[in-house]
Design a protein around this motif. Sequence first.
Motif, PDB file in Angstrom:
ATOM      1  N   LEU A 141       0.830  -1.201   0.000  1.00  0.00           N
ATOM      2  CA  LEU A 141       0.000   0.000   0.000  1.00  0.00           C
ATOM      3  C   LEU A 141       0.864   1.251   0.000  1.00  0.00           C
ATOM      4  CD1 LEU A 141      -2.662   1.447   0.094  1.00  0.00           C
ATOM      5  CD2 LEU A 141      -2.795   0.968   2.556  1.00  0.00           C
ATOM      6  N   ARG A 142       1.928   1.230   0.779  1.00  0.00           N
ATOM      7  CA  ARG A 142       2.818   2.396   0.807  1.00  0.00           C
ATOM      8  C   ARG A 142       3.422   2.634  -0.575  1.00  0.00           C
ATOM      9  NH1 ARG A 142       7.365   4.447   5.047  1.00  0.00           N
ATOM     10  NH2 ARG A 142       8.501   5.768   3.602  1.00  0.00           N
ATOM     11  N   ALA A 143       3.825   1.601  -1.253  1.00  0.00           N
ATOM     12  CA  ALA A 143       4.404   1.759  -2.586  1.00  0.00           C
ATOM     13  C   ALA A 143       3.377   2.358  -3.550  1.00  0.00           C
ATOM     14  CB  ALA A 143       4.911   0.417  -3.095  1.00  0.00           C
ATOM     15  N   PHE A 144       2.141   1.890  -3.439  1.00  0.00           N
ATOM     16  CA  PHE A 144       1.069   2.409  -4.288  1.00  0.00           C
ATOM     17  C   PHE A 144       0.832   3.903  -4.028  1.00  0.00           C
ATOM     18  CE2 PHE A 144      -3.532   3.328  -4.580  1.00  0.00           C
ATOM     19  CZ  PHE A 144      -3.733   3.122  -5.934  1.00  0.00           C
ATOM     20  N   LEU A 145       0.740   4.275  -2.758  1.00  0.00           N
ATOM     21  CA  LEU A 145       0.497   5.678  -2.412  1.00  0.00           C
ATOM     22  C   LEU A 145       1.697   6.553  -2.731  1.00  0.00           C
ATOM     23  CD1 LEU A 145      -1.434   5.259   0.960  1.00  0.00           C
ATOM     24  CD2 LEU A 145      -2.378   5.665  -1.315  1.00  0.00           C
ATOM     25  N   SER A 146       2.901   6.016  -2.591  1.00  0.00           N
ATOM     26  CA  SER A 146       4.093   6.781  -2.927  1.00  0.00           C
ATOM     27  C   SER A 146       4.163   7.057  -4.425  1.00  0.00           C
ATOM     28  CB  SER A 146       5.348   6.036  -2.459  1.00  0.00           C
ATOM     29  OG  SER A 146       6.495   6.852  -2.599  1.00  0.00           O
ATOM     30  N   SER A 193       4.162  10.698  -6.174  1.00  0.00           N
ATOM     31  CA  SER A 193       5.169  11.096  -7.166  1.00  0.00           C
ATOM     32  C   SER A 193       4.497  11.635  -8.421  1.00  0.00           C
ATOM     33  CB  SER A 193       6.050   9.899  -7.527  1.00  0.00           C
ATOM     34  OG  SER A 193       6.832   9.496  -6.425  1.00  0.00           O
ATOM     35  N   GLU A 194       3.450  10.952  -8.861  1.00  0.00           N
ATOM     36  CA  GLU A 194       2.786  11.345 -10.107  1.00  0.00           C
ATOM     37  C   GLU A 194       1.979  12.626  -9.958  1.00  0.00           C
ATOM     38  OE1 GLU A 194      -0.574   9.568 -13.216  1.00  0.00           O
ATOM     39  OE2 GLU A 194       0.400   8.247 -11.744  1.00  0.00           O
ATOM     40  N   LEU A 244       1.837  14.793  -7.087  1.00  0.00           N
ATOM     41  CA  LEU A 244       2.390  15.867  -6.261  1.00  0.00           C
ATOM     42  C   LEU A 244       3.861  16.150  -6.550  1.00  0.00           C
ATOM     43  CD1 LEU A 244       0.760  14.799  -2.871  1.00  0.00           C
ATOM     44  CD2 LEU A 244      -0.167  16.343  -4.616  1.00  0.00           C
ATOM     45  N   GLY A 245       4.471  15.311  -7.366  1.00  0.00           N
ATOM     46  CA  GLY A 245       5.851  15.550  -7.774  1.00  0.00           C
ATOM     47  C   GLY A 245       6.902  15.079  -6.810  1.00  0.00           C
ATOM     48  N   SER A 246       6.518  14.295  -5.795  1.00  0.00           N
ATOM     49  CA  SER A 246       7.499  13.827  -4.809  1.00  0.00           C
ATOM     50  C   SER A 246       6.962  12.569  -4.133  1.00  0.00           C
ATOM     51  CB  SER A 246       7.761  14.907  -3.756  1.00  0.00           C
ATOM     52  OG  SER A 246       8.739  14.498  -2.828  1.00  0.00           O
ATOM     53  N   PRO A 247       7.784  11.538  -3.911  1.00  0.00           N
ATOM     54  CA  PRO A 247       7.335  10.323  -3.241  1.00  0.00           C
ATOM     55  C   PRO A 247       7.268  10.496  -1.727  1.00  0.00           C
ATOM     56  CG  PRO A 247       9.647  10.126  -3.777  1.00  0.00           C
ATOM     57  CD  PRO A 247       9.189  11.432  -4.364  1.00  0.00           C
TER      58      PRO A 247
END
Length: 356
Positions: A35-40, A44-45, A47-50
């Motif tokens: 889930l964290r990878a999905f939200l990160s 990134s896409e 908001l421009g930052s993971p």
Amino acid sequence: MTSPGCASDPGLDDVSDRTTETERAVHGTESVAELRAFLSAYASEQLGSPIRKVRFRAGRIDAVWGVELDDGRAVVIKGHRAPTGADGIDSTDGIPAVDAIAAARDAQLVLSAAGFPCPEPLSGPDDRNGRVLTAETLIAGTVPDGRDPAVRRLLAAGLARHIDLLRARPDLLRRAGAGPSWCRYQAGPWPVPHDSIVNFDVTPAGYDWLDGYAGRASGQILTGRAGAEVVVGHADWYAGNTAVQEGVLVGTFDWELVADTEAVIAGFAAACYAASSTSGGGLSSPAEAALFLQDYEAARGAGLNARERRTASAATAWIVAFNARWEVAMPNGTSEEGPNLSLAREHGQDYLDLAW
């Protein structure tokens, strides 16, 4: 009545192995790492930052993550629960669920531009693999004690102010609709609940009186609100969805909207304004509800008329009835009645006849 969005900051990166029940319902995964990878990737896409760190995870309806991004920004990312109606359409008024989320976003933009203390939307509603996500600024603050009279006045004033500010956007009336299930008295007992863990289809034996009580409350609302102006307000206005610092309201969270009369929205809030982790939770007593409505009148600068007062009283009673019905539907492993059932049984008429 909904998931807390208040931004506590324990300074911990919460990466426990298994997702919560709410996260599984919304995202369909048991792995926090997944889930964290999905939200990160979403951050990134959009908001421009993971994500660099997870500050908190919360939510009983929506799955709420408070995070810090690599660029230093503090952000809340919400995964929104699928609607109760089919095909993304709300089951009562035919409004697509994503439109209601977009309406809340637009309301927050209006309010934040006016200096009202609510998060600023950053992205969304966005569809990612069938999941609806939003992102907004994270506001840090302390959840107040709603039973502190000073906090009660802050909450009443905040409710009156944001209702007034949102009058500038009449388009929100249609887009907000009747609000989440606890606001839906229009058809009498009972609406489709907002969570599938309970079922309101059949009232258990011995609780027919509760059906009758809810019917009386909804009937009194419908009679009183006929012909009155409809406005838009926060559908879950209570202390647990706010933050206060040094006697100032600095944050308001979980913006779900409801379109109804001012008296109805004030009555909804009067029933639950004091509930929070710091005040021990729980719905308002009749006396507490009356005090909130008195403070609300003072904040708006004009009293409610006699008809509006009866409407607000009935809206308060409806919220008590709804929460009592929820207790009936939730198995608790004990024969003892829950606190909301006790309030409805012992003080039902007092709520319908509030005086202030």
